[in-house]
Design an enzyme around this catalytic site. Structure first.
Site, PDB file in Angstrom:
ATOM      1  N   ASP A 245       0.863  -1.190   0.000  1.00 15.17           N
ATOM      2  CA  ASP A 245       0.000   0.000   0.000  1.00 15.17           C
ATOM      3  C   ASP A 245       0.893   1.231   0.000  1.00 15.17           C
ATOM      4  O   ASP A 245       2.109   1.117   0.153  1.00 15.17           O
ATOM      5  CB  ASP A 245      -0.916   0.024   1.240  1.00 15.17           C
ATOM      6  CG  ASP A 245      -0.131   0.194   2.537  1.00 15.17           C
ATOM      7  OD1 ASP A 245       1.064  -0.145   2.561  1.00 15.17           O
ATOM      8  OD2 ASP A 245      -0.707   0.675   3.514  1.00 15.17           O
TER       9      ASP A 245
ATOM     10  N   ASP B 101       2.085   4.344   2.070  1.00 18.47           N
ATOM     11  CA  ASP B 101       2.112   4.653   3.495  1.00 18.47           C
ATOM     12  C   ASP B 101       1.223   5.897   3.753  1.00 18.47           C
ATOM     13  O   ASP B 101       0.666   6.468   2.818  1.00 18.47           O
ATOM     14  CB  ASP B 101       3.575   4.879   3.916  1.00 18.47           C
ATOM     15  CG  ASP B 101       3.801   4.678   5.394  1.00 18.47           C
ATOM     16  OD1 ASP B 101       3.214   3.737   5.973  1.00 18.47           O
ATOM     17  OD2 ASP B 101       4.556   5.469   5.995  1.00 18.47           O
TER      18      ASP B 101
END
Ligand code: ZN
Length: 297
Positions: A210, A212
């Site tokens: 993902d 951050d």
């Protein structure tokens, strides 16, 4: 260069590939630093001796601060490993490192603070070179193997390793970007330092799952869809990392033997007068330092 045994430290997808291979042996082993994360799987892959160790344990029972990093590296060394390919989930700190891609990291920043990060803390001082924390030879093999897989593979990236287990605040995430870091994770250190101390070649394939917290999220997206997306990216990156490692094993198994400086990292690093190192310390660290002391293998 002597026969090379490859160890893989990583996640579940890759472990299953090993566990399901006929003839795989499961080895329970103890070390002066306690037991490793779990039984180590041993198999011959493409004619090459390979070991597999799940970093977080076979049931993912160790959080990043609790992983027995010293026991893991010591056990792999005891079983004859000479080189390590590690994988680890990360957050991306760069727009262009898209979740689901893979990154062959080239630099590290250490923000951990509650982990035993050396084998040499008792009667022996040793200072290894760590300017380039990853083995250049293994990095090259991974990058060349990347041509055979259908995933974006980034050459280089700075991985900042935090203590965790909580994720960064937004201010920390923005700070890490300003430091020049590209990825954030919780497990590559002290693993990479210990591998160098044990004279093992070591390279890391990072799996960004993902972005951050630096990156503004879509306010319309609900939490569940975010989690589903992270898990999907994780699966995509794990499948790609498994394929990358399989292709890399094939390359390593047939590569011409070349000397690698990682495997002599301690040659100039032991600063203590060797005649004053206590025998019990030499004994305890024998698989790592024995060859630098008279009469040891
Ligand atoms: Zn090396």
């Amino acid at each position: 260069m002597a026969v090379q045994t490859l160890a893989i430290i990583g996640g579940s997808g890759i472990g299953e590939t090993f566990a399901n291979r006929p003839g795989t042996e499961s080895i329970e082993i103890d070390t002066p630093f306690g037991q490793p994360s779990g039984a180590i799987l041993k198999a011959v892959v493409d004619g090459m001796d390979c070991l597999f160790l799940p970093r977080h344990g076979h049931r993912h029972q160790f959080n990043p601060s609790q992983v027995p990093y010293r026991a893991n590296i010591y056990a792999l060394k005891q079983l004859g490993a000479t080189q390590v390919l590690a994988t680890g989930a990360t957050g991306s700190l760069r727009e262009e490192i898209v979740p689901g891609d893979l990154v062959v990291c080239d630099q590290l920043i250490d923000k951990t603070h509650s982990r035993d990060s050396t084998f040499f803390d008792d009667g022996l001082a040793a200072h290894i070179e760590f300017a380039d924390p990853f083995c250049q030879r293994l990095r090259k093999q991974l990058l060349e193997a990347g041509d055979a897989i259908n995933t974006s593979l980034h050459d280089g990236g700075t991985y900042v390793c935090m203590e965790g287990p909580q994720f960064s605040t937004r201010a920390e995430s923005i700070l890490h970007r300003q430091w020049g870091a590209d990825l954030i994770g919780m497990t590559c250190l002290p693993e990479a330092k210990l591998a160098r101390e044990a004279e093992l070649c070591y390279a890391l394939v990072a799996l960004p799952t993902d972005y951050d917290s630096w990156r503004p999220r879509n306010p319309e997206a609900d939490k569940n869809s975010l989690l589903t997306e992270i898990l999907a990216n994780m699966r995509r990156a794990s499948d790609a990392a498994t394929a990358l490692i399989e292709h890399t094993i094939r390359r390593l198994a047939t590569a011409a033997p070349v000397p690698c400086e990682c495997q002599n990292a301690l040659a100039q690093a032991i600063w203590t007068d060797k005649s004053h190192v206590p025998p019990d310390v030499i004994d305890k660290l024998n698989p790592l330092i024995g060859r630098y002391f008279d009469g040891q293998p």
